[in-house]
Scaffold this motif. Structure first.
Motif, PDB file in Angstrom:
ATOM      1  N   ILE A 167      -4.850  -1.600   7.480  1.00 42.60           N
ATOM      2  CA  ILE A 167      -5.080  -1.239   6.171  1.00 42.60           C
ATOM      3  C   ILE A 167      -5.051  -2.229   5.310  1.00 42.60           C
ATOM      4  CG2 ILE A 167      -3.583   0.031   4.209  1.00 42.60           C
ATOM      5  CD1 ILE A 167      -2.491   1.993   5.938  1.00 42.60           C
ATOM      6  N   ALA A 168      -4.167  -3.491   5.432  1.00 45.55           N
ATOM      7  CA  ALA A 168      -4.337  -4.453   4.632  1.00 45.55           C
ATOM      8  C   ALA A 168      -5.595  -5.318   4.599  1.00 45.55           C
ATOM      9  CB  ALA A 168      -3.187  -5.374   4.852  1.00 45.55           C
ATOM     10  N   ALA A 169      -6.615  -4.997   5.710  1.00 47.20           N
ATOM     11  CA  ALA A 169      -7.662  -5.650   5.802  1.00 47.20           C
ATOM     12  C   ALA A 169      -8.505  -5.444   4.616  1.00 47.20           C
ATOM     13  CB  ALA A 169      -8.309  -5.660   7.176  1.00 47.20           C
ATOM     14  N   SER A 170      -8.641  -4.340   4.165  1.00 47.45           N
ATOM     15  CA  SER A 170      -9.147  -3.836   3.018  1.00 47.45           C
ATOM     16  C   SER A 170      -9.150  -4.715   1.633  1.00 47.45           C
ATOM     17  CB  SER A 170      -9.185  -2.293   2.637  1.00 47.45           C
ATOM     18  OG  SER A 170      -9.783  -1.761   1.577  1.00 47.45           O
ATOM     19  N   GLU A 171      -9.971  -5.171   0.942  1.00 42.67           N
ATOM     20  CA  GLU A 171      -9.689  -5.903  -0.201  1.00 42.67           C
ATOM     21  C   GLU A 171      -9.369  -4.940  -1.223  1.00 42.67           C
ATOM     22  OE1 GLU A 171     -13.571  -7.793  -1.207  1.00 42.67           O
ATOM     23  OE2 GLU A 171     -13.760  -8.909   0.552  1.00 42.67           O
TER      24      GLU A 171
ATOM     25  N   CYS B 202      -4.330   7.399   5.674  1.00 39.02           N
ATOM     26  CA  CYS B 202      -3.668   6.746   4.630  1.00 39.02           C
ATOM     27  C   CYS B 202      -4.156   5.310   4.257  1.00 39.02           C
ATOM     28  CB  CYS B 202      -2.101   6.437   5.044  1.00 39.02           C
ATOM     29  SG  CYS B 202      -1.075   8.033   5.338  1.00 39.02           S
ATOM     30  N   ARG B 203      -5.566   5.047   4.462  1.00 36.13           N
ATOM     31  CA  ARG B 203      -6.068   4.027   4.557  1.00 36.13           C
ATOM     32  C   ARG B 203      -5.950   3.255   3.057  1.00 36.13           C
ATOM     33  NH1 ARG B 203     -11.894   4.832   6.323  1.00 36.13           N
ATOM     34  NH2 ARG B 203     -11.065   7.211   5.903  1.00 36.13           N
ATOM     35  N   HIS B 204      -5.781   3.852   1.857  1.00 37.24           N
ATOM     36  CA  HIS B 204      -5.740   3.260   0.841  1.00 37.24           C
ATOM     37  C   HIS B 204      -4.486   3.412   0.040  1.00 37.24           C
ATOM     38  CE1 HIS B 204      -9.909   3.101   1.481  1.00 37.24           C
ATOM     39  NE2 HIS B 204     -10.069   4.322   1.292  1.00 37.24           N
ATOM     40  N   ASP B 205      -3.273   3.502   0.783  1.00 36.99           N
ATOM     41  CA  ASP B 205      -2.169   3.522   0.326  1.00 36.99           C
ATOM     42  C   ASP B 205      -0.969   2.965   1.302  1.00 36.99           C
ATOM     43  OD1 ASP B 205       0.564   4.390  -0.623  1.00 36.99           O
ATOM     44  OD2 ASP B 205       0.011   6.096  -1.553  1.00 36.99           O
ATOM     45  N   PHE B 206      -0.586   1.675   1.179  1.00 36.45           N
ATOM     46  CA  PHE B 206       0.111   1.138   2.275  1.00 36.45           C
ATOM     47  C   PHE B 206       1.394   1.560   2.280  1.00 36.45           C
ATOM     48  CE2 PHE B 206       2.793  -2.245   3.835  1.00 36.45           C
ATOM     49  CZ  PHE B 206       2.279  -2.744   4.799  1.00 36.45           C
ATOM     50  N   GLU B 207       1.907   1.759   1.222  1.00 33.45           N
ATOM     51  CA  GLU B 207       3.627   2.178   1.211  1.00 33.45           C
ATOM     52  C   GLU B 207       3.366   3.566   1.809  1.00 33.45           C
ATOM     53  OE1 GLU B 207       5.964   1.719  -2.339  1.00 33.45           O
ATOM     54  OE2 GLU B 207       4.459   0.382  -3.150  1.00 33.45           O
ATOM     55  N   ALA B 208       2.507   4.341   1.631  1.00 32.63           N
ATOM     56  CA  ALA B 208       2.598   5.813   2.143  1.00 32.63           C
ATOM     57  C   ALA B 208       2.410   5.579   3.567  1.00 32.63           C
ATOM     58  CB  ALA B 208       1.543   6.672   1.683  1.00 32.63           C
ATOM     59  N   ALA B 209       1.392   4.783   4.069  1.00 26.89           N
ATOM     60  CA  ALA B 209       1.063   4.593   5.509  1.00 26.89           C
ATOM     61  C   ALA B 209       2.486   4.209   6.143  1.00 26.89           C
ATOM     62  CB  ALA B 209       0.097   3.733   5.914  1.00 26.89           C
ATOM     63  N   MET B 210       3.166   3.130   5.834  1.00 24.49           N
ATOM     64  CA  MET B 210       4.360   2.719   6.146  1.00 24.49           C
ATOM     65  C   MET B 210       5.460   3.720   6.527  1.00 24.49           C
ATOM     66  SD  MET B 210       3.722  -0.442   7.506  1.00 24.49           S
ATOM     67  CE  MET B 210       2.128   0.154   7.588  1.00 24.49           C
ATOM     68  N   TRP B 211       5.816   4.577   5.402  1.00 24.48           N
ATOM     69  CA  TRP B 211       6.692   5.663   5.509  1.00 24.48           C
ATOM     70  C   TRP B 211       6.326   6.768   6.429  1.00 24.48           C
ATOM     71  CZ3 TRP B 211      11.415   4.456   3.996  1.00 24.48           C
ATOM     72  CH2 TRP B 211      11.531   3.500   3.102  1.00 24.48           C
TER      73      TRP B 211
END
Length: 301
Positions: free
Chosen positions: A268-272, A239-248
């Motif tokens: 994940i947030a380290a990605s620009e 889920c590296r490109h979807d913060f919300e999906a990763a959290m859930w």
């Protein structure tokens, strides 16, 4: 130091804090019931010891450009807020450091001289991975130094190294396929149960059920590095490109949810390319002023 360096490190810290604060809400029974329907918990979301300690890492890096272990131990001890959910061993150690104790002796003496193999070193380290992302050798060395201040057991050190390397790779090569992402991390993690867990996570990439993955990998319920880090890397890989999906996805597995969400959020947030969701950010407690972290680029305009 460059503005880009500060920005990516601060982004990781903000993501870690948001994950931590989000995850901490699911220790409230009424909020746990909302997981299946993905209803955001009511505000405010407060972060825990994960974020407080990560802020010290950020502050030391911003001030010194490297992990000065004495400075980091001092910052951990002076910023220590008992009400942020620290474990009893860490509470005692930081109190003794404030009273003049030698952090090297205190850390090494934990758990009958074996040192702590808890997940505390891994939970706070993601911003360090973002800072040193241009050189993975530095990432490994500096993550080790940061861990040893409170966690001398090799498993705890391996967990911190794994999370820091994962964050660095998110900065430097965010398009790595999930399997290659875990393979690259494994190359830098010493032989350990954490290393074995990452290999198992690699084999589980074909499944999508976080509960099943956590049954195999752990979800932090034992508060150990090897029970925490492999699952968080499984989530980050998928889920590296979807913060919300990763959290859930992370929260659905239960366990030490604030810590697992903090680790995943910091990676994940380290990605620009990934901006933290504004609605979530509005519900999250701000970072402390003493951390000195700048706002996210898209929030400073």
């Amino acid at each position: 130091m460059s503005a880009q360096l500060l920005a990516r490190t601060a982004a990781s810290l903000h993501g870690l804090a948001l994950g931590d604060a989000f995850g901490s809400q699911f220790f409230v029974p009424t909020n746990r019931h909302a997981l299946s329907s993905r209803l955001l918990p009511p505000a405010p979301w407060q972060w825990t010891d994960d974020t407080e300690m990560a802020c010290s890492i950020y502050r030391v890096l911003a001030d010194h450009g490297t992990i000065d272990q004495d400075e980091l131990a001092t910052s951990f001890a002076t910023r220590h807020d008992f009400d942020r959910g620290y474990g009893p061993a860490t509470n005692r150690m930081l109190r003794l450091v404030r009273e003049g104790g030698d952090w090297r002796a205190l850390s090494a003496e934990l758990f009958d001289g074996k040192g702590s193999w808890g997940n505390g070193a891994a939970m706070r380290v993601a911003p360090l991975g973002a800072w040193f992302a241009d050189d993975l050798t530095d990432v490994v060395q500096q993550a080790t130094l940061s861990a040893q201040v409170t966690h001398t057991h090799p498993e705890a050190v391996a967990g911190a190294v794994a999370v820091a390397v994962a964050t660095a790779l998110t900065v430097s090569d965010s398009d790595l396929p999930a399997g290659h992402f875990l393979d690259r991390i494994s190359e830098h993690v010493p032989e350990s149960m954490v290393h074995d867990g990452i290999a198992e996570a690699r084999q589980l990439l074909t499944i999508s059920d976080p509960t099943l993955a956590a049954q195999m990998l752990g979800n932090g319920r034992q508060v150990s590095a090897h029970d925490t880090v492999p699952f968080t890397l499984w989530v980050a890989a998928r889920c590296r490109h979807d913060f919300e999906a990763a959290m859930w996805t992370t929260a659905a597995a239960g366990g030490d949810v604030d810590t697992t969400c903090a680790i995943v959020g910091g990676i994940i947030a380290a990605s620009e390319r990934d901006h933290l969701p504004p609605l979530w950010r509005a519900r999250c407690e701000p970072l402390p002023d003493w951390a000195g972290a700048p706002p996210l680029d898209h929030e400073s305009a």
